[in-house]
Write a protein that holds these residues in place. Structure first.
Motif: not given
Length: 250
Positions: A160-165
């Protein structure tokens, strides 16, 4: 003359058990059985009584003899030679058998000193001591189980964090588009399983993921320089995926 004759006629005797145990303390007594005879003077012995180690000397309760606490340090026949009592009387020879307390050929541990006087090593009770580790092992096992059980949640949080980035892509170049696509597929796989990596627009609509149907269509359009459909909002993409991840989270 009468007193001297009485002394010479008196005969001290030994009172002792039939045998003595090897290495153990035992009491033997030298006494004068004639009550009319003079008391026996203390024998001139200090550290040993014949072959025995002398541990204590004390007068008899009635004053007509001496009690010797001795310790036999050799098995077999022990002979105490006659004792000169210093007043003309002599204690007779004493013969006693010292019995073994260990098997023949076994070390007499605790007697005589030297190498055989060293006690054998006692092995450390690892079996019993390991029982103290049971609570610690259970605690470690619980944390390992909990850590493995939450592995899916941690994987989803990272995806999720990687997708938000990576979303939305900062430019329309191929590297940014591929990074946004890869991050989205990783997020879907973390929530819906590996099969979702191959989903297309029809599959997303079938799963009620309309925003993700637009997501894949917008990426295909951007690769060819088109702007329609536009990139969907990040929050619209994350909302249904978060619900799925929360529902499937242990």
């Amino acid at each position: 003359m009468g007193i001297a004759g009485s002394i010479l006629s008196a005969a001290p005797v030994w009172k002792a058990p039939a045998s003595l145990p090897f290495g153990q303390l035992a009491v033997i007594e030298l006494r004068e059985d004639d009550p009319a005879a003079a008391a026996i003077p203390r024998p001139a012995v200090e550290d040993a009584l014949g072959p025995f180690k002398l541990r204590a000397v004390e007068p008899s309760a009635d004053g007509h003899g001496w009690r010797f606490t001795v310790q036999a340090m050799q098995p077999g026949l022990a002979v105490v030679p006659p004792l000169d009592l210093g007043d003309g009387r002599r204690a007779p020879e004493l013969r006693l058998t010292v019995t073994r307390t260990v098997d023949f050929g076994s070390p007499w541990v605790g007697y005589g000193g030297g190498r055989e006087d060293i006690l054998p090593e006692i092995p450390f009770p690892w079996e019993w001591a390991s029982l103290l580790l049971v609570p610690l092992l259970l605690l470690i096992g619980f944390f390992v189980w909990r850590w493995k059980r939450r592995a899916g949640s941690r994987a989803y949080a990272r995806a999720r964090k990687a997708f938000q980035s990576a979303w939305p892509p900062r430019s329309k170049d191929r590297a940014s588009l591929d990074a946004g696509h890869a991050a989205g597929r990783d997020l879907l796989a973390a929530a819906f399983g590996e099969a979702s990596r191959g989903w297309g627009a029809p599959d997303f609509r079938k799963a009620n993921l309309d925003a993700w149907s637009q997501w894949t269509a917008s990426l295909d359009a951007a690769r060819f320089g088109r702007t329609e459909p536009p990139f969907p909002d990040t929050a619209a993409l994350l909302a249904p995926v978060d619900l799925q991840a929360k529902a499937g989270r242990p």
